[in-house]
Design an enzyme around this catalytic site. Structure first.
Site, PDB file in Angstrom:
ATOM      1  N   TYR A 124       0.814  -1.220   0.000  1.00 42.16           N
ATOM      2  CA  TYR A 124       0.000   0.000   0.000  1.00 42.16           C
ATOM      3  C   TYR A 124       0.847   1.269   0.000  1.00 42.16           C
ATOM      4  O   TYR A 124       0.302   2.359   0.049  1.00 42.16           O
ATOM      5  CB  TYR A 124      -0.891   0.028   1.245  1.00 42.16           C
ATOM      6  N   LYS A 187       2.744 -14.210   5.233  1.00 43.53           N
ATOM      7  CA  LYS A 187       2.995 -15.315   4.298  1.00 43.53           C
ATOM      8  C   LYS A 187       4.525 -15.488   4.230  1.00 43.53           C
ATOM      9  O   LYS A 187       5.147 -15.420   3.166  1.00 43.53           O
ATOM     10  CB  LYS A 187       2.386 -14.921   2.940  1.00 43.53           C
ATOM     11  N   ASP A 220      -2.968 -17.844   4.649  1.00 44.23           N
ATOM     12  CA  ASP A 220      -3.926 -18.753   3.996  1.00 44.23           C
ATOM     13  C   ASP A 220      -4.565 -19.676   5.045  1.00 44.23           C
ATOM     14  O   ASP A 220      -5.788 -19.815   5.123  1.00 44.23           O
ATOM     15  CB  ASP A 220      -3.274 -19.542   2.849  1.00 44.23           C
ATOM     16  N   ASP A 244      -6.010  -5.738   5.532  1.00 50.55           N
ATOM     17  CA  ASP A 244      -7.184  -5.212   4.835  1.00 50.55           C
ATOM     18  C   ASP A 244      -8.133  -6.354   4.472  1.00 50.55           C
ATOM     19  O   ASP A 244      -9.337  -6.305   4.714  1.00 50.55           O
ATOM     20  CB  ASP A 244      -6.702  -4.498   3.568  1.00 50.55           C
TER      21      ASP A 244
END
Ligand code: NAD
Length: 350
Positions: A124, A187, A220, A244
């Site tokens: 972002y 991740k 995930d 987000d």
């Protein structure tokens, strides 16, 4: 005590919701003088920019703002006002409490999660290069064949400084609100250096808070866990992008975007806003739920030290939702949002 607070109606469904919040707060005996400033589409029309300097100046002066949602055109047009605002004011911590209010239609029980999302770094940060631009070509060359020659490039920075301050914020928050566990989410198995650094710093900060349990999950797996057993989680601490996405997932667990409140904090300023966006297709229909922005206003009242009115507001909202007689479409009713607000005001007066 009189408070002067910046009020940004925003666009889409923003202005109708902001008006409702103003009206409800008038019934709370808190002396607030709102300083109203335009951002988003109305500012674009008036000043040719979606984020005029007076918006930043007003928040810097008043230190606190309540904000309606603002549309971000996809792909083209102006950059997100929301992202710019967070960066300009260094609002590095986004807090989104997700809890189930009795009466809300949801498949779950017993969810009470607070999402703490880093707000200024990651994908972002706004450093992107179009395909075939010189910087894109340079990075592609550095990648030694890993990137197609016609790729556009986004940069994902995650720093020690940025992670340290959000991790400290999360642990301090846990201490203040008596929360027991923080789950950091990334991740890092794939993005070993950026997400790996995020975990490393969170782990380091966690050592200073032995009373708070700390664990790590991959995003995930986290999504699956949240859908299957959300009651196991307390505070989730995430970098910007995952934060987000997981925010909307958690909003879904507790009844949808209509009830999901949020706040953005820096060391100096705080901006309170719902998780949802400007819902353009509902603009002017008075259909969307005012709860999310009202609960954001409740967080704002708490922040300025008005805990009693904040609790009273939450209680009144909760009673109206529980009764289910005068609620908006997303909660299974057919009330207009101002009608739901009138019902909330009745509870405040009773
Ligand atoms: P959105 O949150 O505006 O709406 C998605 C859907 O969620 C709506 O169609 C509606 O079905 C439901 N919804 C949203 N708010 C609701 C409410 N209060 N009550 C009941 N249902 C509600 O998401 P979007 O359509 O992806 O985004 C629209 C615009 O808002 C985009 O330009 C986006 O960039 C922007 N946006 C702004 C903010 C912000 O200002 N902080 C946040 C998210 C999205």
């Amino acid at each position: 005590m009189k408070y002067r607070i910046t009020l940004i109606p925003g666009d889409g469904v923003g202005p109708e919701l902001v008006n409702i919040v103003k009206k409800v707060i008038e019934n709370l005996n808190v002396d607030i003088e709102w300083e109203e400033v335009d951002a988003g589409e109305p500012a674009m029309e008036k000043y040719g920019t979606p984020l005029p300097q007076q918006v930043i100046d007003s928040i810097k002066k008043n230190k606190v703002a309540l904000k309606g949602p603002i549309t971000t055109p996809v792909g083209t047009g102006f950059r997100s006002v929301n992202v710019s605002l967070r960066q300009e004011l260094n609002l590095y911590a986004c807090v989104r409490p997700c809890k189930i209010y009795p009466g809300v239609k949801t498949k779950y029980e017993n969810v009470d999660i607070v999402i703490i999302r880093e707000n200024t770094e990651d994908l972002y940060c706004g450093v992107e290069f179009p395909a075939f631009s010189e910087p894109a070509k340079y990075i592609i060359e550095l990648s030694k064949g890993k990137i197609f020659s016609d790729a556009a490039i986004s940069i994902k920075p995650i720093s020690k400084t940025g992670t340290m301050r959000i991790a400290k914020f999360a642990f301090e928050y846990a201490k203040k609100y008596n929360r027991k566990k923080i789950t950091a989410v990334t991740k890092a198995n794939i993005m070993k250096l950026t997400d790996g650094l995020f975990f490393e710093i969170c782990r380091e900060v966690a050592k200073n808070y032995p009373e708070i349990e700390y664990e790590e999950k991959l995003v995930d797996n986290m999504c699956m866990q949240l859908v299957q057993k959300p009651e196991l989680y307390d505070i989730l601490l995430l970098p910007n992008l995952y934060g987000d996405i997981v925010s909307d997932l958690c909003a879904g667990l507790v009844g949808g975007l209509g009830v999901a409140a949020g706040a953005n904090f820096g060391d100096e300023y705080a901006v309170f806003e719902a998780v949802h966006g400007s819902a353009p297709k509902y603009k002017g229909l008075n259909k969307v739920n005012p709860t999310a922005l009202l609960l954001s206003a409740k967080l704002m009242l708490e922040y300025i030290g008005e805990k009693e009115p904040a609790d009273k507001l939450e209680q009144a909202i909760s009673e109206v939702i529980k009764e289910g007689k005068c609620v908006t479409y997303d909660l299974g009713g057919n009330a207009k949002n101002y009608e739901m607000a009138e019902e909330i005001i009745k509870k405040l007066k009773s």
